[in-house]
Write an enzyme that holds these catalytic residues in place. Sequence first.
Site, short mmCIF file in Angstrom:
data_model
loop_
_atom_site.label_atom_id
_atom_site.label_comp_id
_atom_site.label_asym_id
_atom_site.label_seq_id
_atom_site.Cartn_x
_atom_site.Cartn_y
_atom_site.Cartn_z
N CYS A 118 0.82 -1.21 0.00
CA CYS A 118 0.00 0.00 0.00
C CYS A 118 0.86 1.27 0.00
O CYS A 118 1.46 1.59 -1.02
CB CYS A 118 -0.99 -0.02 1.16
N HIS A 213 -3.71 -4.77 0.83
CA HIS A 213 -3.18 -5.22 2.13
C HIS A 213 -3.29 -6.74 2.25
O HIS A 213 -4.28 -7.26 2.76
CB HIS A 213 -3.95 -4.55 3.28
N GLU A 215 -1.93 -8.70 4.27
CA GLU A 215 -1.97 -9.16 5.67
C GLU A 215 -3.39 -9.29 6.19
O GLU A 215 -3.65 -10.06 7.13
CB GLU A 215 -1.15 -8.24 6.57
#
Length: 239
Positions: A118, A213, A215
């Site tokens: 990002c 993202h 994660e």
Amino acid sequence: MTTPVRPLIAIPARFSATTSALRYAAEVNARALIEAVWRAGGEPVTLHPADPAESDVATRLARFDGVLLPGGGDLAPHRYGAPHAHETVYDVDDLQDAFDLEVARQALSGGLPLLAICRGLQVVNTALGGTLHQDMGGPRSEHRHVRHPVSLAPGSALARITGADKTEASCYHHQHVDRLGEGLHVTARAADQTIEGVELTDAGALFVAVQWHPEDTAHEDPAQQRLFDALVQAAAERG
């Protein structure tokens, strides 16, 4: 039985004005990000963003095996030559910008495996002379708090690592790449053609940058976790 030594992955901290558990301002990283690196077999290490003019970033990175540039607030528009800041620009911090940009430069020039996420992608693009769209526009261009499909370029590191030509991306951004930085090429796009991934033509080590993202969903989506696995594997091989 000897426990394998985990490769050290440097993750620049993000400044936080308030953190309730600590009572004061803090330097933080997202727990999901740390856990994704740990699952991959890496040792995530939060790196204090010190002024590069007063602390040699290359020397600080020398002890690490890889770097992860995480998400965060916006880069100051003057960093990529914009004369004015859009009203939606938020959480700009000059020290954070200076440190992240120097980490990106040193990781790339020093051949450290690098995963940029990002803001991290935007940092690398800026460090290589690229520019950003400061705001993507209204609801029809919304890329915040959404999951949407992203198409991956055949033959790219992204496609090879994830084992897919399309992936479901968890996005939270209102800025995106305008002019590509030197040596970068696009490896992923959303349906509206927003650039969602870039790579370097002649990277000296693993380099993958994504606008989403991974994660957020890595704990349940193997394709997203593989990005962290690839970083840690490259870091281990470097050592």
